[in-house]
Design a protein around this motif. Structure first.
Motif, PDB file in Angstrom:
ATOM      1  N   ILE A 381       8.593  12.107   1.771  1.00 37.95           N
ATOM      2  CA  ILE A 381       8.689  13.237   0.833  1.00 37.95           C
ATOM      3  C   ILE A 381       8.902  14.538   1.594  1.00 37.95           C
ATOM      4  N   THR A 382       8.260  14.665   2.764  1.00 37.38           N
ATOM      5  CA  THR A 382       8.421  15.884   3.550  1.00 37.38           C
ATOM      6  C   THR A 382       9.876  16.099   3.954  1.00 37.38           C
ATOM      7  N   VAL A 383      10.596  15.009   4.215  1.00 37.53           N
ATOM      8  CA  VAL A 383      11.978  15.121   4.668  1.00 37.53           C
ATOM      9  C   VAL A 383      12.958  15.196   3.500  1.00 37.53           C
ATOM     10  N   THR A 384      12.792  14.302   2.509  1.00 39.07           N
ATOM     11  CA  THR A 384      13.791  14.180   1.440  1.00 39.07           C
ATOM     12  C   THR A 384      13.407  14.893   0.160  1.00 39.07           C
ATOM     13  N   GLY A 385      12.144  15.288  -0.007  1.00 34.15           N
ATOM     14  CA  GLY A 385      11.718  15.884  -1.265  1.00 34.15           C
ATOM     15  C   GLY A 385      11.426  14.823  -2.299  1.00 34.15           C
ATOM     16  N   THR A 386      11.205  15.258  -3.542  1.00 34.97           N
ATOM     17  CA  THR A 386      10.839  14.351  -4.630  1.00 34.97           C
ATOM     18  C   THR A 386      11.986  14.091  -5.591  1.00 34.97           C
ATOM     19  N   GLY A 387      13.203  14.487  -5.231  1.00 32.32           N
ATOM     20  CA  GLY A 387      14.318  14.303  -6.154  1.00 32.32           C
ATOM     21  C   GLY A 387      14.706  12.848  -6.331  1.00 32.32           C
ATOM     22  N   ASP A 388      14.697  12.086  -5.243  1.00 32.07           N
ATOM     23  CA  ASP A 388      15.105  10.680  -5.289  1.00 32.07           C
ATOM     24  C   ASP A 388      13.942   9.836  -4.781  1.00 32.07           C
ATOM     25  N   VAL A 389      13.446   8.922  -5.630  1.00 31.12           N
ATOM     26  CA  VAL A 389      12.272   8.117  -5.273  1.00 31.12           C
ATOM     27  C   VAL A 389      12.643   6.877  -4.482  1.00 31.12           C
ATOM     28  N   LYS A 390      13.933   6.590  -4.344  1.00 25.07           N
ATOM     29  CA  LYS A 390      14.323   5.363  -3.646  1.00 25.07           C
ATOM     30  C   LYS A 390      13.882   5.354  -2.193  1.00 25.07           C
ATOM     31  N   PRO A 391      13.993   6.464  -1.424  1.00 27.86           N
ATOM     32  CA  PRO A 391      13.498   6.410  -0.040  1.00 27.86           C
ATOM     33  C   PRO A 391      11.997   6.192   0.056  1.00 27.86           C
ATOM     34  N   MET A 392      11.247   6.506  -0.999  1.00 25.83           N
ATOM     35  CA  MET A 392       9.797   6.331  -0.975  1.00 25.83           C
ATOM     36  C   MET A 392       9.375   4.924  -1.355  1.00 25.83           C
ATOM     37  N   ALA A 393      10.327   4.069  -1.752  1.00 28.29           N
ATOM     38  CA  ALA A 393       9.975   2.739  -2.250  1.00 28.29           C
ATOM     39  C   ALA A 393       9.297   1.903  -1.175  1.00 28.29           C
ATOM     40  N   GLY A 394       9.724   2.066   0.109  1.00 26.61           N
ATOM     41  CA  GLY A 394       9.116   1.270   1.173  1.00 26.61           C
ATOM     42  C   GLY A 394       7.640   1.572   1.330  1.00 26.61           C
ATOM     43  N   GLY A 395       7.274   2.863   1.365  1.00 27.74           N
ATOM     44  CA  GLY A 395       5.869   3.218   1.502  1.00 27.74           C
ATOM     45  C   GLY A 395       5.038   2.795   0.317  1.00 27.74           C
ATOM     46  N   ILE A 396       5.587   2.945  -0.896  1.00 28.90           N
ATOM     47  CA  ILE A 396       4.852   2.530  -2.093  1.00 28.90           C
ATOM     48  C   ILE A 396       4.654   1.021  -2.100  1.00 28.90           C
ATOM     49  N   SER A 397       5.687   0.264  -1.720  1.00 26.26           N
ATOM     50  CA  SER A 397       5.567  -1.197  -1.691  1.00 26.26           C
ATOM     51  C   SER A 397       4.520  -1.631  -0.687  1.00 26.26           C
ATOM     52  N   GLU A 398       4.531  -1.017   0.517  1.00 25.62           N
ATOM     53  CA  GLU A 398       3.531  -1.378   1.519  1.00 25.62           C
ATOM     54  C   GLU A 398       2.131  -1.064   1.019  1.00 25.62           C
ATOM     55  N   ALA A 399       1.975   0.065   0.333  1.00 30.22           N
ATOM     56  CA  ALA A 399       0.660   0.452  -0.161  1.00 30.22           C
ATOM     57  C   ALA A 399       0.150  -0.522  -1.210  1.00 30.22           C
ATOM     58  N   LEU A 400       1.006  -0.936  -2.135  1.00 28.23           N
ATOM     59  CA  LEU A 400       0.562  -1.787  -3.234  1.00 28.23           C
ATOM     60  C   LEU A 400       0.459  -3.253  -2.825  1.00 28.23           C
ATOM     61  N   VAL A 401       1.390  -3.726  -1.991  1.00 36.00           N
ATOM     62  CA  VAL A 401       1.396  -5.144  -1.626  1.00 36.00           C
ATOM     63  C   VAL A 401       0.183  -5.487  -0.771  1.00 36.00           C
ATOM     64  N   THR A 402      -0.179  -4.634   0.179  1.00 36.16           N
ATOM     65  CA  THR A 402      -1.352  -4.929   1.005  1.00 36.16           C
ATOM     66  C   THR A 402      -2.631  -4.949   0.170  1.00 36.16           C
ATOM     67  N   THR A 403      -2.737  -4.032  -0.775  1.00 33.18           N
ATOM     68  CA  THR A 403      -3.898  -4.061  -1.677  1.00 33.18           C
ATOM     69  C   THR A 403      -3.914  -5.348  -2.498  1.00 33.18           C
ATOM     70  N   LEU A 404      -2.754  -5.753  -2.984  1.00 36.18           N
ATOM     71  CA  LEU A 404      -2.653  -6.992  -3.756  1.00 36.18           C
ATOM     72  C   LEU A 404      -3.116  -8.189  -2.941  1.00 36.18           C
ATOM     73  N   PHE A 405      -2.603  -8.342  -1.730  1.00 37.97           N
ATOM     74  CA  PHE A 405      -2.975  -9.495  -0.912  1.00 37.97           C
ATOM     75  C   PHE A 405      -4.439  -9.420  -0.486  1.00 37.97           C
ATOM     76  N   GLY A 406      -4.943  -8.199  -0.238  1.00 37.24           N
ATOM     77  CA  GLY A 406      -6.356  -8.079   0.103  1.00 37.24           C
ATOM     78  C   GLY A 406      -7.254  -8.593  -1.007  1.00 37.24           C
ATOM     79  N   LEU A 407      -6.929  -8.240  -2.248  1.00 35.94           N
ATOM     80  CA  LEU A 407      -7.731  -8.724  -3.380  1.00 35.94           C
ATOM     81  C   LEU A 407      -7.511 -10.213  -3.621  1.00 35.94           C
ATOM     82  N   VAL A 408      -6.283 -10.687  -3.438  1.00 31.03           N
ATOM     83  CA  VAL A 408      -5.993 -12.115  -3.630  1.00 31.03           C
ATOM     84  C   VAL A 408      -6.789 -12.956  -2.643  1.00 31.03           C
ATOM     85  N   VAL A 409      -6.984 -12.459  -1.423  1.00 31.37           N
ATOM     86  CA  VAL A 409      -7.759 -13.200  -0.424  1.00 31.37           C
ATOM     87  C   VAL A 409      -9.254 -13.035  -0.667  1.00 31.37           C
ATOM     88  N   ALA A 410      -9.687 -11.828  -1.034  1.00 28.59           N
ATOM     89  CA  ALA A 410     -11.122 -11.550  -1.135  1.00 28.59           C
ATOM     90  C   ALA A 410     -11.761 -12.258  -2.321  1.00 28.59           C
TER      91      ALA A 410
END
Length: 445
Positions: A381-410
Motif C-alpha cells: 500500500i505504501t508503494v502503490t496506494g489503495t487504488g488497485d487491490v490486486k497487488p495486495m492480494a498476496g499479503g492478504i492471502s498469506e495472512a488468511l491462509v496461515t490463520t486457516l491452516f493454524g486453526l485446521v491443525v489446532a
C-alpha cells in the motif's frame, strides 16, 4: 359659366378619387416602417439591458468577496471556526469523490486496454500518469469514456474481429475473436486452437481457454451451438478454478505455512502412537484380582505371577513386581505399588505433551503468518496506494491462509489430546484402584 363649374367639379372629383386610392398604400407603408423601427428599438433596448446586466453581474461578483469578508468580520471567533470546519469537511468529501472517480477511471482504463483496438490503445497511452485530483487530462478522459461507450454499442450486437491471444503453452496465436458484450471466443487462423478468452492484465493479451473448443469452432461457422456463458467477464470462472485447486492454498500460505504443516505431521504421528498404545490395554475382569489373591493366600506365587502375565494391563506388571516383596510385609508392598504407579502414569502420559503443544502452537504460528502478511500488504500500500487491490492480494492471502491452516491443525489436535488424555487418565485411575485393592487384600490375609 356652367361649363366651367362642371369642369372644376370633375377635376376635384378626379383628385379625390386618386387620393382615396393612394391613402391605404401610404398607411400600410407607414405602419411597416413604424414596426421595423419598433423592432430596432427593442433590439437596441435588449442589447442595452444585456450590457447593463453583465456589468451588474460583474459588479456583484466583485462585491461578493467583500460581502463575504464583511460577513466573516461580523461573525464571532467560534462561528468562524465552525464555518471553517464545515468547509474543510466539504472539501474532504469532494476530494474523496474525486479520488473514487479517478480509481474507477483507472480500472476502466485497465479493463479497456485488454479489449481495445489500435486506436483505443493509442488513446489509452495518451492518458496522464498522474490521475489524482488534478484537472489534467480531463478532455482525454472524456474521449476515453466516449470510446468505451462506442465499443459497448459495437459489441452488444456481436462482432468478429482479427486479434491475438496467448495459448496454454505461452505462444501467441493469431486468429479471430467473436465478441458479444463482455463475452469473447477465439479461433486461431489454422483452426487448431479454439476456446473462450480470459483477460490477462499482466501481458496485455487475453489468455485462451480450451473448454468447449469444438463448439467454439462451430460458432465461427455460423452453426447453432450451446456455450457456457460467464456474465461476470471471466471472474466467476477464475474463482471456480481457484476454489477447485486446493494446492493453490499452499502456494498462497507463504513460508509460515510449512512449520504448521510440520508440527501437524508430528502431532498425527504422536496421536497414532498413543492410540495404538492405549488400544493394546485390556481391562481385567472382576475375578482376575480375586484369583491372584487366592493364589497368594495358598502360597503359590508362581501361579499368581502367571495370572498377571495373562492380562494386558499396566496393573498386571505393577502387581507382578510387588509380589517379590510380599515376604517383607504389606507396607513395603504398598510402597512398591506406589513407585510402580508413578512409572505407569509417566508411561501413559508419553506422546501427549507434544499434541498439547501442537494445539497451542498452531494458532500462534497462524497468527504470526497473519501479522507477516499484513506487514507485507501495508508495504505494498505504501508503494502503490489503495487504488488497485490486486497487488495486495498476496499479503492478504498469506495472512488468511496461515490463520486457516493454524486453526485446521489446532482444533483436531485439541480434540485428539482431550480424548487420549481422558483415556490415559482412566487407565491410571483403574491401575491405582487395582493396586489399592491388592494391598487391602494382602492386609486381610
Amino acid at each position: 359659366m356652367k361649363t366651367l363649374s362642371i369642369i372644376v367639379l370633375l377635376v376635384v372629383a378626379e383628385l379625390c378619387g386618386a387620393y382615396a386610392q393612394s391613402a391605404p398604400q401610404t398607411i400600410q407603408q407607414n405602419f411597416d416602417a413604424a414596426r421595423i423601427q419598433l423592432s430596432q428599438q427593442r433590439e437596441a433596448q435588449l442589447e442595452v439591458e444585456a450590457s447593463v446586466g453583465k456589468k451588474l453581474q460583474d459588479i456583484e461578483r466583485k462585491l461578493l468577496p467583500a460581502r463575504r469578508k464583511n460577513e466573516l468580520g461580523m461573525m464571532s471567533a467560534s462561528a468562524r471556526e465552525e464555518l471553517l470546519k464545515k468547509v474543510k469537511a466539504e472539501n474532504r468529501v469532494l476530494l474523496d469523490d474525486a479520488r473514487y472517480l479517478s480509481d474507477v477511471y483507472d480500472d476502466l482504463s485497465l479493463q479497456l486496454e485488454i479489449m481495445a483496438n489500435s486506436a483505443g490503445r493509442e488513446l489509452i497511452q495518451k492518458q496522464p500518469i498522474d490521475n489524482q485530483v488534478k484537472g489534467a487530462g480531463v478532455e482525454l478522459k472524456a474521449d476515453l469514456l466516449d470510446y468505451a461507450f462506442d465499443q459497448i454499442e459495437e459489441v452488444l450486437g456481436g462482432e468478429v474481429a482479427q486479434s491475438k491471444a496467448i495459448g496454454n503453452q505461452g505462444q501467441i496465436l493469431a486468429g479471430s475473436t467473436y465478441s458479444v458484450g463482455p463475452l469473447s471466443w477465439f479461433l486461431s487462423s489454422d483452426g487448431i486452437y479454439a476456446g473462450h478468452l480470459k483477460n490477462n492484465y499482466s501481458s496485455g493479451l487475453p489468455t485462451l481457454g480450451h473448454e468447449e473448443s469444438a463448439n467454439v469452432a462451430l460458432l465461427f461457422k455460423g452453426e447453432p451451438v450451446e456455450l457456457a456463458i460467464d456474465v461476470s467477464g471471466g471472474k466467476a470462472r477464475a474463482i471456480a478454478e481457484i476454489q477447485s485447486d486446493p494446492l493453490d492454498l499452499f502456494q498462497k500460505g507463504g513460508v509460515w505455512l510449512w512449520p504448521i504443516i510440520l508440527i501437524a505431521l508430528i502431532s498425527v504421528f504422536c496421536g497414532c502412537m498413543k492410540f495404538f498404545q492405549l488400544a493394546k490395554i485390556r481391562e481385567p475382569d472382576a475375578q482376575w484380582l480375586a484369583s491372584i489373591l487366592g493364589a497368594v493366600r495358598s502360597g503359590d506365587l508362581e501361579s499368581a505371577k502367571q495370572l498377571t502375565q495373562s492380562c494386558k494391563h499396566p496393573a498386571a506388571e505393577m502387581i507382578r513386581a510387588s509380589m517379590c516383596y510380599i515376604s517383607a510385609g504389606v507396607d513395603v508392598v504398598e510402597e512398591v505399588i506406589y513407585e510402580q504407579l508413578i512409572g505407569v502414569q509417566s508411561k501413559l502420559q508419553k506422546w501427549l505433551p507434544f499434541i498439547a503443544v501442537t494445539a497451542a502452537t498452531a494458532p500462534l504460528l497462524g497468527l504470526l503468518g497473519t501479522v507477516s502478511g499484513m506487514i507485507r500488504m501495508f508495504n505494498v500500500i505504501t508503494v502503490t496506494g489503495t487504488g488497485d487491490v490486486k497487488p495486495m492480494a498476496g499479503g492478504i492471502s498469506e495472512a488468511l491462509v496461515t490463520t486457516l491452516f493454524g486453526l485446521v491443525v489446532a482444533i483436531p489436535a485439541l480434540i485428539m489430546h482431550t480424548m487420549l488424555s481422558r483415556r490415559s487418565n482412566g487407565v491410571v485411575q483403574n491401575t491405582e484402584k487395582l493396586g489399592l485393592t491388592f494391598v487391602n487384600g494382602l492386609r486381610k490375609l
